[in-house]
Design a protein around this motif. Structure first.
Motif, mmCIF file in Angstrom:
data_model
loop_
_atom_site.group_PDB
_atom_site.id
_atom_site.type_symbol
_atom_site.label_atom_id
_atom_site.label_comp_id
_atom_site.label_asym_id
_atom_site.label_seq_id
_atom_site.Cartn_x
_atom_site.Cartn_y
_atom_site.Cartn_z
ATOM 1 N N MET A 1 9.836 -45.906 50.366
ATOM 2 C CA MET A 1 10.451 -44.871 49.560
ATOM 3 C C MET A 1 9.342 -43.940 49.085
ATOM 4 S SD MET A 1 12.631 -44.898 45.975
ATOM 5 C CE MET A 1 12.315 -46.519 45.487
ATOM 6 N N GLY A 2 9.549 -42.665 49.309
ATOM 7 C CA GLY A 2 8.577 -41.671 48.884
ATOM 8 C C GLY A 2 8.762 -41.320 47.418
ATOM 9 N N LEU A 3 7.784 -40.657 46.875
ATOM 10 C CA LEU A 3 7.820 -40.254 45.476
ATOM 11 C C LEU A 3 9.003 -39.334 45.179
ATOM 12 C CD1 LEU A 3 6.398 -40.458 42.783
ATOM 13 C CD2 LEU A 3 4.973 -38.525 43.461
ATOM 14 N N SER A 4 9.367 -38.499 46.140
ATOM 15 C CA SER A 4 10.486 -37.575 45.915
ATOM 16 C C SER A 4 11.808 -38.309 45.706
ATOM 17 C CB SER A 4 10.615 -36.584 47.069
ATOM 18 O OG SER A 4 10.966 -37.276 48.257
ATOM 19 N N ALA A 5 11.926 -39.509 46.239
ATOM 20 C CA ALA A 5 13.161 -40.288 46.060
ATOM 21 C C ALA A 5 13.377 -40.667 44.590
ATOM 22 C CB ALA A 5 13.129 -41.545 46.925
ATOM 23 N N LEU A 6 12.301 -40.774 43.834
ATOM 24 C CA LEU A 6 12.432 -41.107 42.424
ATOM 25 C C LEU A 6 13.084 -39.985 41.626
ATOM 26 C CD1 LEU A 6 8.953 -42.738 41.751
ATOM 27 C CD2 LEU A 6 11.163 -43.891 41.954
ATOM 28 N N PHE A 7 12.948 -38.753 42.099
ATOM 29 C CA PHE A 7 13.449 -37.599 41.367
ATOM 30 C C PHE A 7 14.742 -37.029 41.948
ATOM 31 C CE2 PHE A 7 8.865 -37.805 40.765
ATOM 32 C CZ PHE A 7 8.830 -37.949 39.385
ATOM 33 N N ARG A 8 15.232 -37.619 43.011
ATOM 34 C CA ARG A 8 16.451 -37.167 43.646
ATOM 35 C C ARG A 8 17.664 -37.639 42.850
ATOM 36 N NH1 ARG A 8 16.405 -39.121 49.522
ATOM 37 N NH2 ARG A 8 14.274 -39.167 48.901
ATOM 38 N N ARG A 9 18.644 -36.792 42.736
ATOM 39 C CA ARG A 9 19.875 -37.161 42.032
ATOM 40 C C ARG A 9 20.697 -38.113 42.893
ATOM 41 N NH1 ARG A 9 21.974 -34.289 37.654
ATOM 42 N NH2 ARG A 9 20.569 -32.692 36.966
ATOM 43 N N LYS A 10 21.430 -38.974 42.221
ATOM 44 C CA LYS A 10 22.358 -39.858 42.915
ATOM 45 C C LYS A 10 23.543 -39.026 43.390
ATOM 46 C CE LYS A 10 21.202 -43.776 40.019
ATOM 47 N NZ LYS A 10 21.686 -44.660 38.956
ATOM 48 N N PRO A 11 24.242 -39.495 44.429
ATOM 49 C CA PRO A 11 25.411 -38.745 44.891
ATOM 50 C C PRO A 11 26.429 -38.580 43.758
ATOM 51 C CG PRO A 11 24.883 -40.509 46.417
ATOM 52 C CD PRO A 11 23.997 -40.676 45.222
ATOM 53 N N HIS A 12 26.898 -37.381 43.601
ATOM 54 C CA HIS A 12 27.959 -37.059 42.641
ATOM 55 C C HIS A 12 27.543 -37.222 41.181
ATOM 56 C CE1 HIS A 12 30.429 -36.831 46.168
ATOM 57 N NE2 HIS A 12 30.263 -38.098 46.431
ATOM 58 N N GLU A 13 26.242 -37.291 40.899
ATOM 59 C CA GLU A 13 25.794 -37.493 39.521
ATOM 60 C C GLU A 13 26.264 -36.361 38.601
ATOM 61 O OE1 GLU A 13 21.721 -38.474 37.016
ATOM 62 O OE2 GLU A 13 21.549 -37.810 39.089
ATOM 63 N N ARG A 14 26.082 -35.115 39.034
ATOM 64 C CA ARG A 14 26.484 -33.977 38.204
ATOM 65 C C ARG A 14 27.999 -33.993 37.977
ATOM 66 N NH1 ARG A 14 24.173 -29.276 36.659
ATOM 67 N NH2 ARG A 14 22.418 -29.628 38.039
ATOM 68 N N ALA A 15 28.765 -34.221 39.040
ATOM 69 C CA ALA A 15 30.227 -34.270 38.902
ATOM 70 C C ALA A 15 30.638 -35.418 37.984
ATOM 71 C CB ALA A 15 30.887 -34.414 40.271
ATOM 72 N N GLY A 16 29.951 -36.545 38.075
ATOM 73 C CA GLY A 16 30.254 -37.682 37.202
ATOM 74 C C GLY A 16 30.070 -37.329 35.738
ATOM 75 N N PHE A 17 28.986 -36.610 35.428
ATOM 76 C CA PHE A 17 28.757 -36.199 34.046
ATOM 77 C C PHE A 17 29.795 -35.175 33.591
ATOM 78 C CE2 PHE A 17 24.641 -38.282 34.267
ATOM 79 C CZ PHE A 17 24.488 -38.742 32.967
ATOM 80 N N GLU A 18 30.182 -34.271 34.482
ATOM 81 C CA GLU A 18 31.204 -33.278 34.132
ATOM 82 C C GLU A 18 32.546 -33.961 33.857
ATOM 83 O OE1 GLU A 18 30.881 -29.959 33.654
ATOM 84 O OE2 GLU A 18 28.730 -30.120 34.011
ATOM 85 N N LEU A 19 32.928 -34.898 34.708
ATOM 86 C CA LEU A 19 34.194 -35.606 34.521
ATOM 87 C C LEU A 19 34.154 -36.452 33.248
ATOM 88 C CD1 LEU A 19 34.916 -36.667 38.198
ATOM 89 C CD2 LEU A 19 36.051 -34.856 36.883
ATOM 90 N N TYR A 20 33.034 -37.103 33.007
ATOM 91 C CA TYR A 20 32.878 -37.877 31.774
ATOM 92 C C TYR A 20 33.025 -36.952 30.568
ATOM 93 C CZ TYR A 20 30.602 -40.264 27.926
ATOM 94 O OH TYR A 20 30.321 -40.792 26.683
ATOM 95 N N GLY A 21 32.433 -35.777 30.638
ATOM 96 C CA GLY A 21 32.561 -34.806 29.558
ATOM 97 C C GLY A 21 34.005 -34.405 29.318
ATOM 98 N N ALA A 22 34.781 -34.271 30.385
ATOM 99 C CA ALA A 22 36.210 -33.945 30.242
ATOM 100 C C ALA A 22 36.957 -35.084 29.551
ATOM 101 C CB ALA A 22 36.828 -33.649 31.606
ATOM 102 N N ALA A 23 36.597 -36.325 29.883
ATOM 103 C CA ALA A 23 37.228 -37.477 29.239
ATOM 104 C C ALA A 23 36.875 -37.528 27.758
ATOM 105 C CB ALA A 23 36.811 -38.773 29.939
ATOM 106 N N VAL A 24 35.625 -37.251 27.432
ATOM 107 C CA VAL A 24 35.197 -37.235 26.025
ATOM 108 C C VAL A 24 35.936 -36.137 25.263
ATOM 109 C CG1 VAL A 24 33.249 -36.793 24.464
ATOM 110 C CG2 VAL A 24 32.949 -38.288 26.455
#
Length: 185
Positions: A1-24
């Motif tokens: 695993m390269g160093l860039s993998a540490l900073f890569r977002r997980k799949p759907h991370e942004r959408a997950g936070f947006e959906l969580y925000g809608a639930a909140v």
């Protein structure tokens, strides 16, 4: 695993936070605290957020598209990342945050299972009983507020079921507003 993998977002991370925000946002509707007298406390707010997140995760997890399950995990991850941050902001010691988050995860998991079983069975009375136990920390027969909350949860589950996955993958969803004159479930 390269160093860039540490900073890569997980799949759907942004959408997950947006959906969580809608639930909140849905869980913060004043109607829950005013009309239903849900305790406006850390526990009461956690239970309402947990209910809305559980409904959302149920919808995503049961989608025939495998991305639904991945997005459900992203929503779950967003919720508990937020719980961790909130505990730290409230001054909980770094040494105990992990234990507190684990207890919150266990509480959420048990509640989500009870809510999902009742919803899948179309059993509003069982859902009201689970909400009565968890949201109001009460025993005995659920009162009118628990039945009204159960009715709202069933309507929300039905509304989420009709929403296509594509907008959710972009972090877009809608929770129905509570029906203030809704009959008991």
């Amino acid at each position: 695993m390269g160093l860039s993998a540490l900073f890569r977002r997980k799949p759907h991370e942004r959408a997950g936070f947006e959906l969580y925000g809608a639930a909140v946002a849905a869980a913060r509707t004043p109607w829950f605290f005013d009309a239903l007298a849900v305790p406006d406390s850390l526990d009461g707010r956690f239970d309402l957020v947990g209910l809305h997140v559980a409904l959302l995760i149920r919808r995503l997890r049961t989608d025939s598209d495998p991305r639904g399950a991945v997005l459900a995990q992203a929503v779950f991850d967003a919720m508990f990342a937020d719980m961790d941050i909130n505990l730290r902001e409230m001054g909980v010691s770094d040494l105990t945050v992990g234990k507190r988050v684990k207890r919150m995860w266990e509480a959420f998991h048990g509640r989500a299972q009870a809510y999902e079983a009742a919803i899948d069975a179309g059993d509003g009375a069982a859902l009201a009983a689970a909400l009565h136990r968890n949201v109001w920390r009460a025993e005995g027969e659920p009162g009118p507020a628990a039945h009204r909350l159960a009715g709202h949860a069933l309507r929300a589950a039905a509304a989420l079921a009709t929403q296509p996955l594509e907008p959710m993958l972009r972090g877009e969803t809608r929770f129905p507003a509570p029906e203030e004159t809704a009959d008991a479930a």
